[in-house]
Write a protein that holds these residues in place. Structure first.
Motif, PDB file in Angstrom:
ATOM      1  N   ARG A 145       0.820  -1.218   0.000  1.00 32.53           N
ATOM      2  CA  ARG A 145       0.000   0.000   0.000  1.00 32.53           C
ATOM      3  C   ARG A 145       0.854   1.269   0.000  1.00 32.53           C
ATOM      4  O   ARG A 145       0.319   2.364  -0.032  1.00 32.53           O
ATOM      5  N   GLY A 146       2.170   1.105   0.061  1.00 30.81           N
ATOM      6  CA  GLY A 146       3.064   2.230  -0.179  1.00 30.81           C
ATOM      7  C   GLY A 146       3.639   2.975   1.012  1.00 30.81           C
ATOM      8  O   GLY A 146       4.426   3.895   0.825  1.00 30.81           O
ATOM      9  N   LEU A 147       3.272   2.597   2.219  1.00 32.94           N
ATOM     10  CA  LEU A 147       3.842   3.257   3.398  1.00 32.94           C
ATOM     11  C   LEU A 147       4.920   2.371   4.010  1.00 32.94           C
ATOM     12  O   LEU A 147       4.856   1.145   3.885  1.00 32.94           O
ATOM     13  N   PRO A 148       5.889   2.965   4.700  1.00 35.58           N
ATOM     14  CA  PRO A 148       6.850   2.123   5.420  1.00 35.58           C
ATOM     15  C   PRO A 148       6.089   1.297   6.473  1.00 35.58           C
ATOM     16  O   PRO A 148       5.179   1.815   7.118  1.00 35.58           O
ATOM     17  N   LEU A 149       6.436   0.048   6.591  1.00 39.07           N
ATOM     18  CA  LEU A 149       5.756  -0.858   7.514  1.00 39.07           C
ATOM     19  C   LEU A 149       6.594  -1.050   8.769  1.00 39.07           C
ATOM     20  O   LEU A 149       7.767  -1.419   8.697  1.00 39.07           O
ATOM     21  N   VAL A 150       5.966  -0.793   9.920  1.00 43.29           N
ATOM     22  CA  VAL A 150       6.603  -0.985  11.214  1.00 43.29           C
ATOM     23  C   VAL A 150       5.772  -2.022  11.978  1.00 43.29           C
ATOM     24  O   VAL A 150       4.550  -1.921  12.035  1.00 43.29           O
ATOM     25  N   VAL A 151       6.461  -3.007  12.552  1.00 43.72           N
ATOM     26  CA  VAL A 151       5.784  -4.129  13.206  1.00 43.72           C
ATOM     27  C   VAL A 151       6.122  -4.150  14.694  1.00 43.72           C
ATOM     28  O   VAL A 151       7.295  -4.181  15.075  1.00 43.72           O
ATOM     29  N   GLY A 152       5.076  -4.143  15.520  1.00 46.61           N
ATOM     30  CA  GLY A 152       5.217  -4.283  16.963  1.00 46.61           C
ATOM     31  C   GLY A 152       5.060  -5.732  17.357  1.00 46.61           C
ATOM     32  O   GLY A 152       4.084  -6.385  16.985  1.00 46.61           O
ATOM     33  N   ILE A 153       6.015  -6.253  18.104  1.00 45.97           N
ATOM     34  CA  ILE A 153       6.050  -7.647  18.536  1.00 45.97           C
ATOM     35  C   ILE A 153       5.716  -7.706  20.024  1.00 45.97           C
ATOM     36  O   ILE A 153       6.371  -7.038  20.830  1.00 45.97           O
ATOM     37  N   GLU A 154       4.724  -8.490  20.378  1.00 47.49           N
ATOM     38  CA  GLU A 154       4.349  -8.635  21.789  1.00 47.49           C
ATOM     39  C   GLU A 154       5.457  -9.362  22.559  1.00 47.49           C
ATOM     40  O   GLU A 154       6.014 -10.350  22.082  1.00 47.49           O
ATOM     41  N   CYS A 155       5.773  -8.872  23.759  1.00 48.53           N
ATOM     42  CA  CYS A 155       6.824  -9.474  24.584  1.00 48.53           C
ATOM     43  C   CYS A 155       6.420 -10.874  25.052  1.00 48.53           C
ATOM     44  O   CYS A 155       5.245 -11.254  25.036  1.00 48.53           O
ATOM     45  N   ASP A 156       7.401 -11.629  25.476  1.00 46.41           N
ATOM     46  CA  ASP A 156       7.192 -13.023  25.874  1.00 46.41           C
ATOM     47  C   ASP A 156       6.181 -13.165  27.007  1.00 46.41           C
ATOM     48  O   ASP A 156       5.337 -14.063  26.985  1.00 46.41           O
ATOM     49  N   GLU A 157       6.262 -12.308  28.003  1.00 43.25           N
ATOM     50  CA  GLU A 157       5.360 -12.390  29.155  1.00 43.25           C
ATOM     51  C   GLU A 157       3.899 -12.257  28.716  1.00 43.25           C
ATOM     52  O   GLU A 157       3.033 -13.007  29.162  1.00 43.25           O
ATOM     53  N   ARG A 158       3.634 -11.325  27.844  1.00 41.66           N
ATOM     54  CA  ARG A 158       2.266 -11.113  27.368  1.00 41.66           C
ATOM     55  C   ARG A 158       1.785 -12.320  26.557  1.00 41.66           C
ATOM     56  O   ARG A 158       0.667 -12.795  26.731  1.00 41.66           O
ATOM     57  N   VAL A 159       2.646 -12.835  25.676  1.00 44.85           N
ATOM     58  CA  VAL A 159       2.276 -13.977  24.840  1.00 44.85           C
ATOM     59  C   VAL A 159       1.997 -15.198  25.705  1.00 44.85           C
ATOM     60  O   VAL A 159       1.003 -15.907  25.519  1.00 44.85           O
ATOM     61  N   ARG A 160       2.861 -15.450  26.679  1.00 43.92           N
ATOM     62  CA  ARG A 160       2.683 -16.603  27.568  1.00 43.92           C
ATOM     63  C   ARG A 160       1.348 -16.538  28.299  1.00 43.92           C
ATOM     64  O   ARG A 160       0.626 -17.528  28.419  1.00 43.92           O
ATOM     65  N   ALA A 161       0.997 -15.349  28.776  1.00 44.03           N
ATOM     66  CA  ALA A 161      -0.269 -15.183  29.511  1.00 44.03           C
ATOM     67  C   ALA A 161      -1.472 -15.414  28.598  1.00 44.03           C
ATOM     68  O   ALA A 161      -2.491 -15.938  29.033  1.00 44.03           O
ATOM     69  N   TRP A 162      -1.367 -15.017  27.346  1.00 43.76           N
ATOM     70  CA  TRP A 162      -2.486 -15.125  26.414  1.00 43.76           C
ATOM     71  C   TRP A 162      -2.598 -16.489  25.745  1.00 43.76           C
ATOM     72  O   TRP A 162      -3.685 -16.977  25.485  1.00 43.76           O
ATOM     73  N   LYS A 163      -1.446 -17.123  25.470  1.00 48.76           N
ATOM     74  CA  LYS A 163      -1.465 -18.330  24.656  1.00 48.76           C
ATOM     75  C   LYS A 163      -1.013 -19.590  25.394  1.00 48.76           C
ATOM     76  O   LYS A 163      -1.046 -20.671  24.823  1.00 48.76           O
ATOM     77  N   GLY A 164      -0.555 -19.446  26.636  1.00 44.85           N
ATOM     78  CA  GLY A 164      -0.175 -20.606  27.423  1.00 44.85           C
ATOM     79  C   GLY A 164       1.327 -20.718  27.623  1.00 44.85           C
ATOM     80  O   GLY A 164       2.111 -20.014  26.998  1.00 44.85           O
ATOM     81  N   PRO A 165       1.724 -21.633  28.527  1.00 44.69           N
ATOM     82  CA  PRO A 165       3.123 -21.726  28.951  1.00 44.69           C
ATOM     83  C   PRO A 165       4.086 -22.183  27.854  1.00 44.69           C
ATOM     84  O   PRO A 165       5.277 -21.935  27.948  1.00 44.69           O
ATOM     85  N   GLY A 166       3.611 -22.817  26.805  1.00 49.15           N
ATOM     86  CA  GLY A 166       4.485 -23.276  25.734  1.00 49.15           C
ATOM     87  C   GLY A 166       4.764 -22.224  24.670  1.00 49.15           C
ATOM     88  O   GLY A 166       5.487 -22.495  23.703  1.00 49.15           O
ATOM     89  N   ARG A 167       4.215 -21.067  24.842  1.00 52.35           N
ATOM     90  CA  ARG A 167       4.371 -20.004  23.849  1.00 52.35           C
ATOM     91  C   ARG A 167       4.973 -18.778  24.518  1.00 52.35           C
ATOM     92  O   ARG A 167       4.787 -18.594  25.703  1.00 52.35           O
ATOM     93  N   PRO A 168       5.686 -17.976  23.849  1.00 50.91           N
ATOM     94  CA  PRO A 168       6.050 -18.151  22.451  1.00 50.91           C
ATOM     95  C   PRO A 168       7.134 -19.210  22.286  1.00 50.91           C
ATOM     96  O   PRO A 168       7.868 -19.515  23.230  1.00 50.91           O
ATOM     97  N   VAL A 169       7.246 -19.733  21.090  1.00 50.03           N
ATOM     98  CA  VAL A 169       8.305 -20.684  20.774  1.00 50.03           C
ATOM     99  C   VAL A 169       9.635 -19.944  20.695  1.00 50.03           C
ATOM    100  O   VAL A 169      10.654 -20.419  21.181  1.00 50.03           O
ATOM    101  N   ASN A 170       9.616 -18.771  20.093  1.00 44.38           N
ATOM    102  CA  ASN A 170      10.825 -17.959  19.907  1.00 44.38           C
ATOM    103  C   ASN A 170      10.753 -16.712  20.776  1.00 44.38           C
ATOM    104  O   ASN A 170       9.695 -16.101  20.902  1.00 44.38           O
TER     105      ASN A 170
END
Length: 163
Positions: free
Chosen positions: A48-73
């Protein structure tokens, strides 16, 4: 990575900060195990022509939302992987308590970026909240197609069945 806290319950740590004055398109997510759905989504935003910036959720937040086995990386590696994609201008990690996930908090942490657009996938359960966040930031809300059957959860399920 430099901290750029905004005084809210969420803060950012830049992995790679884009240069230039142009307002970016921003997307946030986990981006744990990179797959074709991620690539198609990110490329569609960049197209769409704009520079793309990506925010990555931290491990603590991912673990709380998706379970103890996540994130993998770990978050730092996810941010590095995403930043290495040709369609991505920069990436940062979103830090904060897992319970802080409303779009007013996201709007405040994204405000210093002055995004021109916030992108999300069709069918996202937080679509309405993301539209409100875009409005709060005077940004466009871009809803892009979801690639059916292609998600990190689906990929991990296929991998588990293969083992």
């Amino acid at each position: 990575m430099a901290d750029t806290g905004t005084g809210t319950a969420l803060s950012t740590r830049w992995f790679e900060r884009p240069e230039g004055p142009e307002r970016p398109a921003v997307v946030t997510g986990v981006f744990d195990v990179l797959h074709v759905g991620h690539i198609r989504f990110l490329q569609a935003i960049a197209d769409r022509g704009l520079p793309l910036v990506v925010g990555i959720e931290c491990d603590e937040r991912v673990r709380a939302w998706k379970g103890p086995g996540r994130p993998v990386n770990p978050a730092e590696e996810r941010a590095e992987t995403i930043a290495a994609l040709g369609c991505v201008a920069g990436s940062f990690i979103i830090d904060g308590p897992p319970g802080v996930a409303d779009w007013s908090a996201y709007a405040e942490v994204l405000r210093p970026l002055a995004p021109a657009a916030l992108a999300f996938t069709a069918g996202d359960r937080y679509t309405r909240a993301k539209i409100l966040g875009a409005e709060a930031l005077d940004a466009l809300a871009w809803e892009l197609p979801f690639t059916p059957g292609r998600s990190t959860t689906a990929a991990l399920g296929r991998l588990a069945r293969a083992l």
